[in-house]
Design a protein around this motif. Structure first.
Motif, PDB file in Angstrom:
ATOM      1  N   THR A  53       1.036  -1.219   0.026  1.00  0.00           N
ATOM      2  CA  THR A  53      -0.154  -0.013  -0.028  1.00  0.00           C
ATOM      3  C   THR A  53       0.904   1.350   0.041  1.00  0.00           C
ATOM      4  O   THR A  53       1.880   1.421   0.932  1.00  0.00           O
ATOM      5  N   LEU A  54       0.668   2.120  -0.987  1.00  0.00           N
ATOM      6  CA  LEU A  54       1.337   3.374  -1.133  1.00  0.00           C
ATOM      7  C   LEU A  54       0.692   4.266  -0.121  1.00  0.00           C
ATOM      8  O   LEU A  54      -0.332   4.668  -0.307  1.00  0.00           O
ATOM      9  N   LEU A  55       1.493   5.022   0.507  1.00  0.00           N
ATOM     10  CA  LEU A  55       0.956   5.947   1.469  1.00  0.00           C
ATOM     11  C   LEU A  55       1.358   7.431   1.174  1.00  0.00           C
ATOM     12  O   LEU A  55       2.416   7.748   0.363  1.00  0.00           O
ATOM     13  N   ASP A  56       0.162   8.340   1.282  1.00  0.00           N
ATOM     14  CA  ASP A  56       0.621   9.856   0.955  1.00  0.00           C
ATOM     15  C   ASP A  56       1.669  10.511   1.993  1.00  0.00           C
ATOM     16  O   ASP A  56       1.986   9.790   2.974  1.00  0.00           O
ATOM     17  N   ASN A  57       1.888  11.742   1.662  1.00  0.00           N
ATOM     18  CA  ASN A  57       2.702  12.332   2.776  1.00  0.00           C
ATOM     19  C   ASN A  57       2.154  12.697   4.080  1.00  0.00           C
ATOM     20  O   ASN A  57       3.088  12.982   4.957  1.00  0.00           O
ATOM     21  N   THR A  58       1.162  12.390   4.344  1.00  0.00           N
ATOM     22  CA  THR A  58       0.408  12.348   5.620  1.00  0.00           C
ATOM     23  C   THR A  58       0.405  11.043   6.321  1.00  0.00           C
ATOM     24  O   THR A  58      -0.033  10.800   7.498  1.00  0.00           O
ATOM     25  N   GLY A  59       0.678  10.048   5.493  1.00  0.00           N
ATOM     26  CA  GLY A  59       0.597   8.589   6.207  1.00  0.00           C
ATOM     27  C   GLY A  59      -0.716   7.900   5.814  1.00  0.00           C
ATOM     28  O   GLY A  59      -0.801   6.682   6.343  1.00  0.00           O
ATOM     29  N   ALA A  60      -1.550   8.524   5.022  1.00  0.00           N
ATOM     30  CA  ALA A  60      -2.870   7.894   4.738  1.00  0.00           C
ATOM     31  C   ALA A  60      -2.646   7.037   3.557  1.00  0.00           C
ATOM     32  O   ALA A  60      -1.963   7.317   2.531  1.00  0.00           O
ATOM     33  N   ASP A  61      -3.504   5.883   3.565  1.00  0.00           N
ATOM     34  CA  ASP A  61      -3.576   5.058   2.455  1.00  0.00           C
ATOM     35  C   ASP A  61      -3.740   5.659   1.112  1.00  0.00           C
ATOM     36  O   ASP A  61      -4.619   6.581   0.893  1.00  0.00           O
ATOM     37  N   LEU A  62      -2.663   5.674   0.029  1.00  0.00           N
ATOM     38  CA  LEU A  62      -3.048   6.266  -1.383  1.00  0.00           C
ATOM     39  C   LEU A  62      -3.668   5.286  -2.563  1.00  0.00           C
ATOM     40  O   LEU A  62      -4.571   5.423  -3.212  1.00  0.00           O
ATOM     41  N   SER A  63      -2.896   4.165  -2.667  1.00  0.00           N
ATOM     42  CA  SER A  63      -3.029   3.111  -3.503  1.00  0.00           C
ATOM     43  C   SER A  63      -2.653   1.789  -3.007  1.00  0.00           C
ATOM     44  O   SER A  63      -1.516   1.799  -2.657  1.00  0.00           O
ATOM     45  N   ARG A  64      -3.171   0.754  -3.513  1.00  0.00           N
ATOM     46  CA  ARG A  64      -2.850  -0.568  -3.019  1.00  0.00           C
ATOM     47  C   ARG A  64      -2.276  -1.521  -4.422  1.00  0.00           C
ATOM     48  O   ARG A  64      -2.882  -1.327  -5.632  1.00  0.00           O
ATOM     49  N   PHE A  65      -1.402  -2.465  -3.957  1.00  0.00           N
ATOM     50  CA  PHE A  65      -0.679  -3.050  -5.395  1.00  0.00           C
ATOM     51  C   PHE A  65      -0.711  -4.375  -5.038  1.00  0.00           C
ATOM     52  O   PHE A  65      -0.282  -4.874  -3.779  1.00  0.00           O
ATOM     53  N   LYS A  66      -0.850  -5.368  -5.851  1.00  0.00           N
ATOM     54  CA  LYS A  66      -0.873  -6.951  -5.663  1.00  0.00           C
ATOM     55  C   LYS A  66       0.020  -7.576  -6.722  1.00  0.00           C
ATOM     56  O   LYS A  66       0.065  -7.027  -8.092  1.00  0.00           O
ATOM     57  N   ALA A  67       0.784  -8.445  -6.322  1.00  0.00           N
ATOM     58  CA  ALA A  67       1.657  -9.289  -7.230  1.00  0.00           C
ATOM     59  C   ALA A  67       0.745  -9.933  -8.250  1.00  0.00           C
ATOM     60  O   ALA A  67       0.081 -10.637  -7.958  1.00  0.00           O
ATOM     61  N   HIS A  68       1.375  -9.897  -9.703  1.00  0.00           N
ATOM     62  CA  HIS A  68       0.701 -10.553 -10.740  1.00  0.00           C
ATOM     63  C   HIS A  68       0.907 -12.027 -10.601  1.00  0.00           C
ATOM     64  O   HIS A  68       0.071 -12.879 -10.954  1.00  0.00           O
ATOM     65  N   ASP A  69       2.140 -12.460 -10.023  1.00  0.00           N
ATOM     66  CA  ASP A  69       2.504 -13.774  -9.773  1.00  0.00           C
ATOM     67  C   ASP A  69       3.105 -13.854  -8.450  1.00  0.00           C
ATOM     68  O   ASP A  69       4.411 -13.818  -8.281  1.00  0.00           O
ATOM     69  N   PRO A  70       2.194 -14.539  -7.579  1.00  0.00           N
ATOM     70  CA  PRO A  70       2.867 -14.712  -5.907  1.00  0.00           C
ATOM     71  C   PRO A  70       3.927 -15.654  -5.850  1.00  0.00           C
ATOM     72  O   PRO A  70       4.758 -15.576  -4.901  1.00  0.00           O
ATOM     73  N   ALA A  71       4.102 -16.327  -6.801  1.00  0.00           N
ATOM     74  CA  ALA A  71       4.965 -17.428  -6.754  1.00  0.00           C
ATOM     75  C   ALA A  71       6.495 -16.360  -7.255  1.00  0.00           C
ATOM     76  O   ALA A  71       7.607 -17.257  -6.776  1.00  0.00           O
ATOM     77  N   ASN A  72       6.384 -15.449  -7.620  1.00  0.00           N
ATOM     78  CA  ASN A  72       7.599 -14.380  -8.019  1.00  0.00           C
ATOM     79  C   ASN A  72       7.228 -13.177  -7.670  1.00  0.00           C
ATOM     80  O   ASN A  72       6.856 -12.389  -8.514  1.00  0.00           O
ATOM     81  N   PRO A  73       7.056 -12.824  -6.700  1.00  0.00           N
ATOM     82  CA  PRO A  73       6.364 -11.489  -6.287  1.00  0.00           C
ATOM     83  C   PRO A  73       7.230 -10.252  -6.277  1.00  0.00           C
ATOM     84  O   PRO A  73       7.664  -9.789  -5.683  1.00  0.00           O
ATOM     85  N   ASN A  74       7.044  -9.856  -7.591  1.00  0.00           N
ATOM     86  CA  ASN A  74       7.601  -8.644  -7.869  1.00  0.00           C
ATOM     87  C   ASN A  74       6.502  -7.466  -8.258  1.00  0.00           C
ATOM     88  O   ASN A  74       5.511  -7.860  -8.783  1.00  0.00           O
ATOM     89  N   PHE A  75       6.621  -6.249  -7.629  1.00  0.00           N
ATOM     90  CA  PHE A  75       5.588  -5.277  -7.619  1.00  0.00           C
ATOM     91  C   PHE A  75       6.079  -4.254  -8.455  1.00  0.00           C
ATOM     92  O   PHE A  75       7.504  -3.799  -8.218  1.00  0.00           O
TER      93      PHE A  75
END
Length: 260
Positions: A53-75
């Motif tokens: 989860t990317l946070l903004d400069n105040t620490g609040a949630d901005l956007s979420r990212f999931k791995a396309h392949d959890p066996a090779n978790p590159n984000f």
């Protein structure tokens, strides 16, 4: 091809490059960061459901990212220009961490312990009255901290229950409630893969009533703020005739500030 033609071609290419660079910066004001995850030294996280989860400069949630392949978790995290690149990394059975990312980074997660339980609170009764059984406290807050600086805050649900994934080792907890006295615990130790379950009972909080007066005039609308050794951060706004009331205080020495 003479020198004049060569110079003209070079200038044309430079102008086109400048236009393209400006157009790209205008249409895509982001930079991409590649984040690779490992859990207990292993890259395969198919059973862990990792999320960044990317946070903004105040620490609040901005956007979420999931791995396309959890066996090779590159984000691939898209970070807006001006954002510091602070992310929260979470996965099943791992305690969450926050870290700064820039370009290509490797983030290691580790197995968590589970801290869970129920927060209850006593009601305020007059001396001599029978003390009723404590009741569950919804929206009580637990600040969990370790000596290494890791910290997390969780809130109880409507039945007073809570659960948190935490690092193994010693930790301490501050429990706060708007209606009850705070409590502090520092004799707790977590073990990876194990659960610590506690029932915590908060005493009824003290109440402070008073009048805000300045130059022999009542101060309606004045803000009364109280600071104690438990850092209650309690305050109230004076109403009619400057009267105010602050509840849920921990007994002990405190300092009262009035602002008008």
């Amino acid at each position: 091809m003479n020198l004049k033609n060569v110079i003209g071609i070079v200038l044309t290419l430079l102008i086109l490059l400048m236009i393209y660079s400006g157009f790209t910066a205008f249409t895509d004001p982001y930079h991409n960061c590649q984040v690779r995850l490992m859990f207990n030294g292993k890259a395969d996280m198919r059973s862990s459901n990792p999320v960044i989860t990317l946070l903004d400069n105040t620490g609040a949630d901005l956007s979420r990212f999931k791995a396309h392949d959890p066996a090779n978790p590159n984000f691939f995290v898209r970070v807006p220009e001006g954002n510091q690149g602070l992310v929260r990394v979470e996965a099943d059975d791992a305690y969450p961490i926050q870290t700064l990312i820039e370009k290509n980074v490797l983030v290691s997660l580790h197995e968590a312990a589970i801290f869970s339980g129920t927060i209850l609170g006593h009601m305020f009764v007059l001396q001599g009255e029978k003390l009723p059984d404590p009741t569950p406290l919804a929206k009580a807050r637990l600040l969990i901290e370790t000596a290494k600086g890791w910290q997390s805050e969780v809130t109880t649900d409507g039945t007073g229950k809570f659960e948190a994934l935490i690092p193994p080792g010693p930790f301490f907890v501050t429990v706060r409630s708007d209606s009850h006295a705070d409590a502090f615990f520092d004799n707790l130790t977590a073990v990876a893969g194990e659960t610590i379950d506690r029932q915590i009972i908060l005493p009824a909080g003290c109440e402070l009533e008073g009048f805000a007066i300045g130059n022999n005039v009542t101060l309606e609308g004045a803000r009364a703020s109280l600071v104690s050794i438990m850092e209650d951060d309690a305050d109230a706004v004076a109403g009619e005739r400057g009267k105010f009331k602050i509840t849920g205080l921990t007994s002990g020495m405190a300092t009262l500030y009035l602002q008008h």
